[in-house]
Design a protein around this motif. Structure first.
Motif, PDB file in Angstrom:
ATOM      1  N   PRO A  39       0.815  -1.232   0.000  1.00 12.86           N
ATOM      2  CA  PRO A  39       0.000   0.000   0.000  1.00 12.86           C
ATOM      3  C   PRO A  39       0.846   1.278   0.000  1.00 12.86           C
ATOM      4  CG  PRO A  39      -0.822  -1.529   1.642  1.00 12.86           C
ATOM      5  CD  PRO A  39       0.459  -2.085   1.127  1.00 12.86           C
ATOM      6  N   LEU A  40       1.988   1.251   0.703  1.00 14.34           N
ATOM      7  CA  LEU A  40       2.859   2.427   0.685  1.00 14.34           C
ATOM      8  C   LEU A  40       3.415   2.680  -0.716  1.00 14.34           C
ATOM      9  CD1 LEU A  40       4.860   2.183   4.020  1.00 14.34           C
ATOM     10  CD2 LEU A  40       3.117   3.857   3.394  1.00 14.34           C
ATOM     11  N   ALA A  41       3.733   1.636  -1.435  1.00  6.82           N
ATOM     12  CA  ALA A  41       4.219   1.795  -2.807  1.00  6.82           C
ATOM     13  C   ALA A  41       3.127   2.349  -3.710  1.00  6.82           C
ATOM     14  CB  ALA A  41       4.718   0.452  -3.345  1.00  6.82           C
ATOM     15  N   LEU A  42       1.919   1.872  -3.537  1.00  2.65           N
ATOM     16  CA  LEU A  42       0.805   2.414  -4.326  1.00  2.65           C
ATOM     17  C   LEU A  42       0.559   3.874  -3.991  1.00  2.65           C
ATOM     18  CD1 LEU A  42      -1.750  -0.544  -4.278  1.00  2.65           C
ATOM     19  CD2 LEU A  42      -0.214   0.144  -6.124  1.00  2.65           C
ATOM     20  N   LEU A  43       0.641   4.227  -2.711  1.00  2.63           N
ATOM     21  CA  LEU A  43       0.450   5.607  -2.288  1.00  2.63           C
ATOM     22  C   LEU A  43       1.544   6.511  -2.853  1.00  2.63           C
ATOM     23  CD1 LEU A  43      -1.283   7.483  -0.490  1.00  2.63           C
ATOM     24  CD2 LEU A  43       0.326   6.984   1.356  1.00  2.63           C
ATOM     25  N   ALA A  44       2.779   6.061  -2.820  1.00  2.43           N
ATOM     26  CA  ALA A  44       3.889   6.847  -3.369  1.00  2.43           C
ATOM     27  C   ALA A  44       3.755   6.992  -4.885  1.00  2.43           C
ATOM     28  CB  ALA A  44       5.216   6.198  -3.014  1.00  2.43           C
ATOM     29  N   ARG A  45       3.224   5.989  -5.525  1.00  2.74           N
ATOM     30  CA  ARG A  45       3.032   6.044  -6.978  1.00  2.74           C
ATOM     31  C   ARG A  45       1.921   7.025  -7.343  1.00  2.74           C
ATOM     32  NH1 ARG A  45       5.047   4.935 -11.948  1.00  2.74           N
ATOM     33  NH2 ARG A  45       3.511   4.013 -13.291  1.00  2.74           N
ATOM     34  N   ARG A  46       0.860   7.035  -6.550  1.00  2.00           N
ATOM     35  CA  ARG A  46      -0.277   7.900  -6.834  1.00  2.00           C
ATOM     36  C   ARG A  46       0.012   9.357  -6.461  1.00  2.00           C
ATOM     37  NH1 ARG A  46      -6.105   7.092  -7.516  1.00  2.00           N
ATOM     38  NH2 ARG A  46      -5.472   4.954  -7.837  1.00  2.00           N
ATOM     39  N   LEU A  47       0.732   9.569  -5.351  1.00  2.31           N
ATOM     40  CA  LEU A  47       1.037  10.924  -4.879  1.00  2.31           C
ATOM     41  C   LEU A  47       2.557  11.122  -4.875  1.00  2.31           C
ATOM     42  CD1 LEU A  47      -1.400  10.973  -1.835  1.00  2.31           C
ATOM     43  CD2 LEU A  47      -1.801  11.967  -4.097  1.00  2.31           C
ATOM     44  N   PRO A  48       3.135  11.586  -5.971  1.00  2.00           N
ATOM     45  CA  PRO A  48       4.592  11.724  -6.076  1.00  2.00           C
ATOM     46  C   PRO A  48       5.189  12.650  -5.016  1.00  2.00           C
ATOM     47  CG  PRO A  48       3.588  11.937  -8.242  1.00  2.00           C
ATOM     48  CD  PRO A  48       2.479  11.903  -7.245  1.00  2.00           C
ATOM     49  N   ARG A  49       4.400  13.590  -4.462  1.00  2.00           N
ATOM     50  CA  ARG A  49       4.928  14.469  -3.426  1.00  2.00           C
ATOM     51  C   ARG A  49       5.258  13.690  -2.154  1.00  2.00           C
ATOM     52  NH1 ARG A  49       0.770  18.351  -2.028  1.00  2.00           N
ATOM     53  NH2 ARG A  49      -0.648  16.915  -3.042  1.00  2.00           N
ATOM     54  N   LEU A  50       4.570  12.603  -1.892  1.00  2.00           N
ATOM     55  CA  LEU A  50       4.821  11.788  -0.700  1.00  2.00           C
ATOM     56  C   LEU A  50       5.939  10.766  -0.890  1.00  2.00           C
ATOM     57  CD1 LEU A  50       1.241  11.010   0.633  1.00  2.00           C
ATOM     58  CD2 LEU A  50       2.905  12.613   1.550  1.00  2.00           C
ATOM     59  N   GLU A  51       6.398  10.618  -2.108  1.00  2.00           N
ATOM     60  CA  GLU A  51       7.394   9.588  -2.397  1.00  2.00           C
ATOM     61  C   GLU A  51       8.658   9.751  -1.559  1.00  2.00           C
ATOM     62  OE1 GLU A  51       9.942   7.862  -6.185  1.00  2.00           O
ATOM     63  OE2 GLU A  51       8.376   9.329  -6.524  1.00  2.00           O
ATOM     64  N   SER A  52       9.191  10.954  -1.492  1.00  2.00           N
ATOM     65  CA  SER A  52      10.429  11.158  -0.729  1.00  2.00           C
ATOM     66  C   SER A  52      10.193  10.972   0.772  1.00  2.00           C
ATOM     67  CB  SER A  52      11.009  12.536  -1.015  1.00  2.00           C
ATOM     68  OG  SER A  52      10.094  13.544  -0.634  1.00  2.00           O
ATOM     69  N   THR A  53       9.026  11.370   1.271  1.00  2.00           N
ATOM     70  CA  THR A  53       8.717  11.182   2.691  1.00  2.00           C
ATOM     71  C   THR A  53       8.602   9.705   3.030  1.00  2.00           C
ATOM     72  OG1 THR A  53       7.524  13.274   2.688  1.00  2.00           O
ATOM     73  CG2 THR A  53       7.098  11.777   4.526  1.00  2.00           C
ATOM     74  N   ILE A  54       7.890   8.975   2.203  1.00  2.00           N
ATOM     75  CA  ILE A  54       7.727   7.529   2.431  1.00  2.00           C
ATOM     76  C   ILE A  54       9.087   6.837   2.344  1.00  2.00           C
ATOM     77  CG2 ILE A  54       6.766   5.413   1.432  1.00  2.00           C
ATOM     78  CD1 ILE A  54       4.286   7.062   0.678  1.00  2.00           C
ATOM     79  N   LEU A  55       9.891   7.239   1.386  1.00  2.00           N
ATOM     80  CA  LEU A  55      11.220   6.639   1.246  1.00  2.00           C
ATOM     81  C   LEU A  55      12.090   6.948   2.454  1.00  2.00           C
ATOM     82  CD1 LEU A  55      13.090   5.016  -0.583  1.00  2.00           C
ATOM     83  CD2 LEU A  55      13.819   7.170  -1.588  1.00  2.00           C
ATOM     84  N   ALA A  56      12.027   8.176   2.961  1.00  2.00           N
ATOM     85  CA  ALA A  56      12.830   8.557   4.129  1.00  2.00           C
ATOM     86  C   ALA A  56      12.401   7.784   5.372  1.00  2.00           C
ATOM     87  CB  ALA A  56      12.714  10.053   4.371  1.00  2.00           C
ATOM     88  N   VAL A  57      11.100   7.659   5.592  1.00  2.00           N
ATOM     89  CA  VAL A  57      10.605   6.950   6.780  1.00  2.00           C
ATOM     90  C   VAL A  57      10.946   5.468   6.706  1.00  2.00           C
ATOM     91  CG1 VAL A  57       8.516   6.253   8.006  1.00  2.00           C
ATOM     92  CG2 VAL A  57       8.796   8.621   7.275  1.00  2.00           C
ATOM     93  N   THR A  58      10.715   4.859   5.556  1.00  2.00           N
ATOM     94  CA  THR A  58      11.007   3.425   5.435  1.00  2.00           C
ATOM     95  C   THR A  58      12.504   3.147   5.499  1.00  2.00           C
ATOM     96  OG1 THR A  58      10.892   3.586   3.018  1.00  2.00           O
ATOM     97  CG2 THR A  58       8.904   2.873   4.167  1.00  2.00           C
ATOM     98  N   THR A  59      13.328   4.060   5.012  1.00  2.00           N
ATOM     99  CA  THR A  59      14.776   3.892   5.130  1.00  2.00           C
ATOM    100  C   THR A  59      15.203   3.959   6.586  1.00  2.00           C
ATOM    101  OG1 THR A  59      15.125   4.820   2.938  1.00  2.00           O
ATOM    102  CG2 THR A  59      17.019   4.799   4.410  1.00  2.00           C
ATOM    103  N   GLY A  60      14.606   4.867   7.342  1.00  2.82           N
ATOM    104  CA  GLY A  60      14.894   4.955   8.777  1.00  2.82           C
ATOM    105  C   GLY A  60      14.496   3.694   9.511  1.00  2.82           C
ATOM    106  N   ILE A  61      13.333   3.157   9.171  1.00  2.00           N
ATOM    107  CA  ILE A  61      12.879   1.907   9.804  1.00  2.00           C
ATOM    108  C   ILE A  61      13.805   0.752   9.410  1.00  2.00           C
ATOM    109  CG2 ILE A  61      11.010   0.205   9.823  1.00  2.00           C
ATOM    110  CD1 ILE A  61       9.069   2.580   9.548  1.00  2.00           C
ATOM    111  N   TYR A  62      14.253   0.748   8.173  1.00  2.00           N
ATOM    112  CA  TYR A  62      15.134  -0.305   7.678  1.00  2.00           C
ATOM    113  C   TYR A  62      16.498  -0.271   8.391  1.00  2.00           C
ATOM    114  CZ  TYR A  62      17.560  -3.175   4.202  1.00  2.00           C
ATOM    115  OH  TYR A  62      18.272  -4.149   3.583  1.00  2.00           O
ATOM    116  N   THR A  63      16.892   0.890   8.880  1.00  2.00           N
ATOM    117  CA  THR A  63      18.189   1.064   9.531  1.00  2.00           C
ATOM    118  C   THR A  63      18.196   0.536  10.965  1.00  2.00           C
ATOM    119  OG1 THR A  63      18.531   3.012   8.182  1.00  2.00           O
ATOM    120  CG2 THR A  63      19.927   2.793  10.084  1.00  2.00           C
ATOM    121  N   VAL A  64      17.054   0.490  11.625  1.00  2.00           N
ATOM    122  CA  VAL A  64      16.984   0.131  13.046  1.00  2.00           C
ATOM    123  C   VAL A  64      17.629  -1.226  13.363  1.00  2.00           C
ATOM    124  CG1 VAL A  64      15.398  -0.368  14.940  1.00  2.00           C
ATOM    125  CG2 VAL A  64      15.059   1.653  13.525  1.00  2.00           C
TER     126      VAL A  64
END
Length: 102
Positions: free
Chosen positions: A57-82
């Motif tokens: 769903p996050l990928a679909l949301l980022a695809r539909r709303l390109p303005r949220l793409e960088s925010t979603i990528l930043a948050v998921t990258t932070g979670i991936y780092t933990v």
């Protein structure tokens, strides 16, 4: 021949034997190994499905709303780092990492 009869070879449980794989151990603990393997596979499948349920769903949301793409990528990258941050202290105590005494 000794008085006690033929001497038995030590089992792989003995400190006298250094086998990489002790088949006696595997056969003695077969049910525990099977149970642990089934549990491991179950935990792995559940975690992959939860990750997919969150990521798709996050990928679909980022695809539909390109303005949220960088925010979603930043948050998921932070979670991936933990997890890697949690394991980082293990590196500082690895063998050979101590300075020699002067």
């Amino acid at each position: 021949m000794t008085l006690l009869g033929a001497a038995e070879e030590p089992s792989c449980y003995s400190r006298l034997v250094n086998d990489w794989v002790c088949l006696d151990y595997v056969s003695d603990r077969q049910q525990e190994i099977v149970d642990a393997t089934v549990q491991h596979i179950g935990i792995t499948v559940v975690s992959v499905l939860v990750g997919l349920a969150i990521a798709f769903p996050l990928a679909l949301l980022a695809r539909r709303l390109p303005r949220l793409e960088s925010t979603i990528l930043a948050v998921t990258t932070g979670i991936y780092t933990v997890p890697s941050l949690a394991l980082f202290p293990l590196l500082s105590r690895s063998p050979g990492s101590r300075r020699p005494r002067s």
